[in-house]
Design an enzyme around this catalytic site. Structure first.
Site, mmCIF file in Angstrom:
data_model
loop_
_atom_site.group_PDB
_atom_site.id
_atom_site.type_symbol
_atom_site.label_atom_id
_atom_site.label_comp_id
_atom_site.label_asym_id
_atom_site.label_seq_id
_atom_site.Cartn_x
_atom_site.Cartn_y
_atom_site.Cartn_z
ATOM 1 N N ARG A 182 0.840 -1.274 0.059
ATOM 2 C CA ARG A 182 0.125 0.107 0.006
ATOM 3 C C ARG A 182 0.662 1.115 0.000
ATOM 4 N NH1 ARG A 182 -4.447 -2.245 3.517
ATOM 5 N NH2 ARG A 182 -3.965 -4.401 3.458
ATOM 6 N N ASP A 251 -3.637 3.764 3.613
ATOM 7 C CA ASP A 251 -3.357 2.419 3.743
ATOM 8 C C ASP A 251 -4.490 1.631 3.057
ATOM 9 O OD1 ASP A 251 -5.233 3.791 5.904
ATOM 10 O OD2 ASP A 251 -5.716 1.572 6.231
#
Ligand code: AMP
Ligand code: MG
Length: 485
Positions: A182, A251
């Site tokens: 991510r 995230d």
């Protein structure tokens, strides 16, 4: 020769070549009463998973029995959640390993809801059946729509109750993604690792997702451009289909360009740029209309975490990184414009296309009409005489300009309408249909509506008779979705 389809598990664990700070070894929790609720046979086949995998499915897909070759880990990452930077990590998920399919493609096999990990903070590490079925349905619908996304391989129930406001049936989702790296993984490396750690992550990610730039001298800048381009294409696609992610925290932004982390996401019914479904997004930070802009914000955070790799003196790398983020802004607009042209059958591009498109969207907003069904009606040339939009003078004027444009193209009218059919879904996973399917599955153990909806959504561009009942506009309702449940 081995039977390709029946290859079975072929797990590798290359993520563990990274420095230790990127993960923690952790075993998924064994559960009391594993049972398979849903299994995606077609996806299993694409992954080269054998029938024998299905046989052990309940145990494997609850994490009770590890598949051969699995060395499970929880991944560490950080992220800006609604703008504030926090340490995160897989708090209720484990990566079983990377399945390499018969074509040599690598996919993370990830269990969600498989117990506590060192990153659980206050959480119980568990997941509830309803939301896991929801992620399964929506992610597979996204795939059907042609939007890059993590996939869902299975939902298995645990036989254990999970305590939220009330006790609810526990479940584990097996999700499959090109990777779970991510933007937040890079932020974590920048914040808590040294330059070598960050570089190891970047080189690993480039090798895995963008091998074509691995030898570039300026590969970290090239990497930023690549990721930004895929994000631009992805978010434009969301806009074109009316998908609202709901939690575009850094995230939840995969550097592969796939949609990941389905929480309070939903498809918009009435066209309204301010639409937000998430109960925790009071400010509308992640509303439909804000998504492209938030993408730029997220890419700026990604760029910041890479600066040190681009130049020893970070300051010197800033102008180039800025340019990359500015390119994203142009790209997301460009992808969106091209996509909107396709939705309206426009093949010969013109300077006035954007105005034509915007004028239509403004009318949709003004008359509070359904986004998907408006384009469906235009595609089918069925303009309902009861529609406030279609009966308005402003729309009639717009329609004439549009039709003139289509008539004067270098391709036939039929070709234009064919293009529209390929880009305007006949159906989407409407919230009320999703809720009906989930209620039947969870409360009555009746999975028939779930499977029927799933099957209809497999090819949303088919325009079949059977799909019509799913295209019905929803009853008026306020819809809210909740994440992390
Ligand atoms: P999400 O909103 O799903 O992106 O999750 C945000 C963070 O909270 C991630 O680090 C998750 O792993 C963590 N998390 C969400 N739900 C739970 C839970 N029930 N137990 C432990 N951690 C959780
Ligand atoms: Mg997340």
């Amino acid at each position: 020769m081995t039977d390709k389809l029946n290859q079975g598990w072929n797990l590798e664990n290359t993520y563990q070549q990274l420095p230790d700070l990127f993960y923690t070894r952790v075993k998924p929790a064994k559960v009391e009463q594993p049972a398979l609720a849903v299994y995606n046979e077609k996806l299993a086949e694409e992954l080269g998973l054998a029938d024998s995998v299905f046989k052990d499915g309940a145990e494997t897909f609850t994490g009770t029995k590890l598949p051969e070759g699995s060395a499970p880990i929880a991944q560490a990452y950080a992220g800006h959640q609604f703008g504030s930077f926090t340490m995160l990590g897989d708090g209720r998920a484990v990566l079983l390993g990377e399945q390499v399919n018969p074509e040599g493609e690598r996919y993370d096999i990830h269990l969600k809801g498989s117990g506590r990990t060192p990153y659980s903070r206050g959480g119980d590490g568990r997941a509830v059946l309803g939301p896991m079925l929801r992620e399964y349905l929506i992610s597979e619908a996204m795939h059907g729509l042609g939007i890059p996304t993590s996939r869902s391989l299975a939902v298995a129930t645990t036989g254990e109750m999970v305590f939220r406001e009330t006790p609810l049936p526990g479940a584990v989702l097996t999700r499959v993604a090109e990777s779970h790296i991510r933007v937040g993984t890079f932020q974590y490396a920048r914040q808590w690792g040294n330059k070598e750690d960050l570089q190891a992550l970047a080189d690993y990610s480039i090798k895995r997702h963008y091998p074509e730039i691995a030898e570039d001298e300026d590969r970290y800048l090239a990497f930023l451009y690549k990721v930004a381009d895929r994000q631009a294409a992805l978010i434009a696609d969301w806009q074109l289909k009316g998908f609202i992610h709901g939690v575009m925290n850094t995230d939840n932004v995969a550097i592969s360009g796939q949609t990941i982390d389905y929480g309070p996401c939903a498809f918009m019914d009435q066209y309204d740029r301010k639409t937000v479904f998430s109960s925790i997004d009071q400010q509308g930070r992640y509303s439909y209309g804000n998504q492209p802009g938030i993408g730029a914000w997220n890419m700026a955070r990604f760029a910041e975490s890479l600066l040190i790799l681009m130049h020893d003196d970070e300051e010197q790398a800033i102008p180039k990184a800025k340019e990359a983020v500015e390119t994203y802004v142009q790209s997301v607009e460009g992808y969106w414009l091209d996509g909107m042209r396709q939705k309206l059958g426009i093949i010969d591009k013109g300077d006035d296309d954007k105005t034509l498109i915007q004028n239509l969207l403004d009318l949709l907003e003004k008359y509070h009409v359904d986004f998907t069904n408006t384009f469906r009606s235009l595609t089918l040339r069925q303009l309902d005489s009861n529609s406030v939009l279609f009966q308005s003078t402003a729309f009639k004027e717009w329609y004439e300009v549009w039709q003139d444009k289509l008539k004067n193209q270098s391709v036939s009218m039929e070709d234009a309408y064919q293009l529209m059919k390929q880009h305007n879904p006949s159906i989407i996973p409407r919230n009320y249909l999703v809720e009906e399917a989930l209620t039947a599955a969870v409360s009555q153990e009746n999975y028939e509506p779930f499977h029927a909806l799933l099957a209809a959504l497999e090819n949303p561009y088919a325009y079949t008779k059977e799909q019509e009942k799913y295209a019905v506009k929803p009853p008026e309702q306020d819809y809210q979705t909740f994440c992390g449940t």
